[in-house]
Design a protein around this motif. Structure first.
Motif, mmCIF file in Angstrom:
data_model
loop_
_atom_site.group_PDB
_atom_site.id
_atom_site.type_symbol
_atom_site.label_atom_id
_atom_site.label_comp_id
_atom_site.label_asym_id
_atom_site.label_seq_id
_atom_site.Cartn_x
_atom_site.Cartn_y
_atom_site.Cartn_z
ATOM 1 N N ILE A 149 0.853 -1.187 0.000
ATOM 2 C CA ILE A 149 0.000 0.000 0.000
ATOM 3 C C ILE A 149 0.891 1.240 0.000
ATOM 4 C CG2 ILE A 149 -1.781 1.277 1.249
ATOM 5 C CD1 ILE A 149 -2.503 -1.527 2.526
ATOM 6 N N PRO A 150 0.875 2.045 -1.049
ATOM 7 C CA PRO A 150 1.672 3.282 -1.055
ATOM 8 C C PRO A 150 1.263 4.186 0.115
ATOM 9 C CG PRO A 150 0.818 2.800 -3.250
ATOM 10 C CD PRO A 150 0.136 1.862 -2.306
ATOM 11 N N ALA A 151 2.253 4.707 0.831
ATOM 12 C CA ALA A 151 1.965 5.522 2.021
ATOM 13 C C ALA A 151 2.561 6.919 1.876
ATOM 14 C CB ALA A 151 2.522 4.847 3.275
ATOM 15 N N LYS A 152 1.856 7.882 2.466
ATOM 16 C CA LYS A 152 2.303 9.270 2.492
ATOM 17 C C LYS A 152 2.088 9.807 3.904
ATOM 18 C CE LYS A 152 0.989 10.033 -2.371
ATOM 19 N NZ LYS A 152 0.614 8.647 -2.681
ATOM 20 N N LEU A 153 2.884 10.806 4.296
ATOM 21 C CA LEU A 153 2.766 11.414 5.627
ATOM 22 C C LEU A 153 2.187 12.810 5.495
ATOM 23 C CD1 LEU A 153 6.217 10.407 7.204
ATOM 24 C CD2 LEU A 153 4.073 9.136 7.222
#
Length: 306
Positions: free
Chosen positions: A120-124
């Motif tokens: 799952i691509p994650a971003k902050l």
């Protein structure tokens, strides 16, 4: 009939069918998902088949379609079992605050490892920009450099003041996006800023503990006018990594994954082995110490600290 689970309260599921109708459904009898032992057999984001109950407006879920992915954590009460937070995600946004409440680097790393493990691509998303002092902005810059340098996009927002909300809105178009983070980081406020008509309930952070108080008590999916869905989830106090073997763990740290094939031994644990490319990169300052400490913490099973 086929539909998408858009809300789960534990025993009842709101299912959105292709015609735009919502049907409250339950599970009939024992419902097991193949190969997954979890406290919740179904989750928001699941695609299911359901049948209407005779002479009722409610339905019964009879089949779960295969999941492309899901994100899971250790169950709070049953540590050997997992709880699926959401399924069939295009991306996950972790909402982070540096104070009121503080999100630790360890918590961020455990979330990112879980997202990596389930593809799952994650971003902050760093929220509460309006509260930052000059010193806080320096810490923010340090945090961002850690994660941007290893490929995780970072965004600075203020849900309260609407700062950079359009940047987040652009990320969401035509995607199914999980919003996660500690209680009190402003997930509901951020979603309210993105979808003002929702008016989700929000709470202040507890003064005596500096911990957020749960305002979202179950996962729910909201449709975006420009296409896509947001999944709001209950705040996570602790995030335990589950279903990851020790020998696989380094695969889910991108900066280790890039170097592991240069280690002298193919089964290197990256702890004290001679000729370890990861330890050499750590010594050279190419891998952040905080990330390596997170690796050791998860490797040795000390992985639920907030």
């Amino acid at each position: 009939m086929q539909g998408l689970i858009i809300k789960s309260t534990g025993s009842w599921y709101s299912v959105l069918s292709d015609d735009g109708l919502r049907t409250e459904c339950r599970i009939k009898g024992i419902f097991r998902t193949k190969g997954i032992t979890t406290t919740n057999p179904l989750a928001v984001g699941d695609v299911v088949d359901f049948e209407m109950e005779p002479d009722q407006e409610t339905g019964v879920i009879v089949n779960l379609h295969p999941r492309k992915n899901y994100i899971i954590r250790k169950s709070i009460n049953l540590s050997k079992q997992g709880q699926i937070i959401a399924a069939n995600l295009d991306q996950a946004l972790l909402v982070v605050t540096l104070a009121s409440p503080r999100t630790s680097l360890g918590f961020i790393d455990r979330f990112l490892v879980t997202a990596e493990a389930y593809s799952i691509p994650a971003k902050l998303v760093f929220n509460k920009l309006d509260l930052f002092s000059d010193e806080g902005l320096e810490v923010l810059a340090d945090y961002k450099s850690i994660y941007e340098n290893i490929g995780y996009p970072c965004y600075e927002v203020s849900a309260l003041e609407g700062t950079n909300i359009n940047q987040v809105k652009e990320l969401l178009k035509d995607k199914v996006t999980l919003f996660s983070g500690h209680s009190g980081v402003g997930k509901s406020s951020l979603i309210n800023a993105l979808l003002p008509d929702l008016d989700l309930r929000t709470n202040q952070v507890s003064d005596w503990s500096d911990k957020g108080m749960h305002t979202t008590t179950f996962a729910e999916m909201f449709e975006l006018p420009e296409g896509g869905f947001i999944i709001d989830t209950p705040g996570i106090r602790e995030l335990g990594v589950i279903d990851i073997e020790k020998q696989e763990l380094s695969h889910f740290f991108p900066e280790m994954r890039d170097r592991m094939h240069d280690c002298r031994f193919h089964n290197c644990r990256h702890i004290n082995e001679p000729g370890c490319a990861v330890l050499k990169a750590l010594e050279n300052g190419e891998i952040e110490l905080s990330r390596y400490e997170s690796y050791l913490s998860i490797y040795h099973g000390n992985d639920t600290r907030a």
